[in-house]
Design a protein around this motif. Structure first.
Motif, PDB file in Angstrom:
ATOM      1  N   THR A  45       0.832  -1.204   0.000  1.00 37.04           N
ATOM      2  CA  THR A  45       0.000   0.000   0.000  1.00 37.04           C
ATOM      3  C   THR A  45       0.867   1.255   0.000  1.00 37.04           C
ATOM      4  N   GLY A  46       1.950   1.240   0.744  1.00 38.88           N
ATOM      5  CA  GLY A  46       2.859   2.379   0.738  1.00 38.88           C
ATOM      6  C   GLY A  46       3.489   2.608  -0.624  1.00 38.88           C
ATOM      7  N   MET A  47       3.828   1.520  -1.318  1.00 40.74           N
ATOM      8  CA  MET A  47       4.375   1.651  -2.670  1.00 40.74           C
ATOM      9  C   MET A  47       3.349   2.269  -3.604  1.00 40.74           C
ATOM     10  N   VAL A  48       2.082   1.819  -3.515  1.00 38.93           N
ATOM     11  CA  VAL A  48       1.035   2.364  -4.373  1.00 38.93           C
ATOM     12  C   VAL A  48       0.816   3.850  -4.083  1.00 38.93           C
ATOM     13  N   HIS A  49       0.857   4.233  -2.822  1.00 43.70           N
ATOM     14  CA  HIS A  49       0.696   5.646  -2.473  1.00 43.70           C
ATOM     15  C   HIS A  49       1.781   6.497  -3.126  1.00 43.70           C
TER      16      HIS A  49
END
Length: 247
Positions: A45-49
């Motif tokens: 999720t952090g990568m997608v953000h």
């Protein structure tokens, strides 16, 4: 929903995701994502953000690859997640309405697309984080759930890459019982064709019905379907073929 509402939801859901992940711990299994532990969820999720932030901040006109997953863990990983989430929220909030950049689903504008997509991305993964605690996930508002169902049916599964197909034509109805919202999903060897409000009273092969929030999470394969009538094989087909994967 308006862009500021999506940004506010993104803000709240990201905070809740981080809080649940911190409470569960990095080794906890994510019940709604078999094979994942909390660290995998937070890294993804952090990568997608950060990936989304780059399009809005830099105005990339074509697809731009993500930055990959970090090797961070535990407290450092959560700090990294919270920093990236904060930057995404702030970037979207400060972006001009006429922002021009790449996007991949129909939307009134690129800014509307990214605000909406990241709000739903983060909400679904907040539910994942809460599942690692072994507790019933927090719900979402009816309006947001309806919007998310529409994005999934008419956005993601309106694309050629959708694998929800049947050898012969079939009709699936998705009906929210707590708000006036119904979709008719026409299945065939081609990608699904979903219509808002179309054929609400006609014959269908299968109907999935229930409160909008429950349907939203069920269609994202996070909860069982609230209620299903008709041909159960179509519900099974959805479970097997509707997953959205990162690529």
């Amino acid at each position: 929903m308006e862009i500021p509402e999506f940004v506010e939801t993104l803000d709240q859901e990201g905070r809740s995701l981080a809080a649940a992940a911190e409470q569960a711990g990095p080794d906890a299994k994510v019940a709604t994502c078999p094979g994942w532990r909390v660290r995998d969820l937070v890294r993804h999720t952090g990568m997608v953000h950060r990936w989304a932030t780059a399009f809005v901040a830099e105005g990339y006109a074509t697809y731009h690859p993500d930055g990959g997953l970090p090797e961070l863990d535990a407290a450092e990983l959560l700090a990294w997640f919270r920093d990236g989430h904060r930057r995404l929220v702030d970037t979207l909030a400060a972006a001009p309405p006429d922002l021009a950049c790449w996007s991949f689903l129909p939307a009134p504008s690129p800014l509307a697309f990214w605000a909406r997509r990241q709000a739903h991305e983060t909400t679904v993964h907040r539910v994942d984080a809460q599942s690692a605690l072994g507790e019933t996930p927090g719900t979402v508002t009816r309006g947001f759930a309806v919007d998310g169902i529409d994005e999934l049916l008419r956005g993601f599964h309106g694309r050629p890459r959708s694998e929800v197909r049947t050898p012969t034509p079939r009709v699936l109805r998705v009906r929210a019982t707590d708000v006036d919202a119904v979709w008719t999903v026409r299945l065939s060897p081609e990608p699904p064709v979903s219509e808002w409000g179309a054929g609400a009273g006609g014959d269908v092969d299968c109907e999935m019905a229930g409160p909008a929030a429950g349907l939203y999470l069920a269609l994202w394969n996070r909860l069982p379907f609230p209620d299903m009538t008709g041909d159960a094989s179509l519900a099974a087909l959805w479970r097997e073929k509707s997953g959205i994967t990162w690529s």
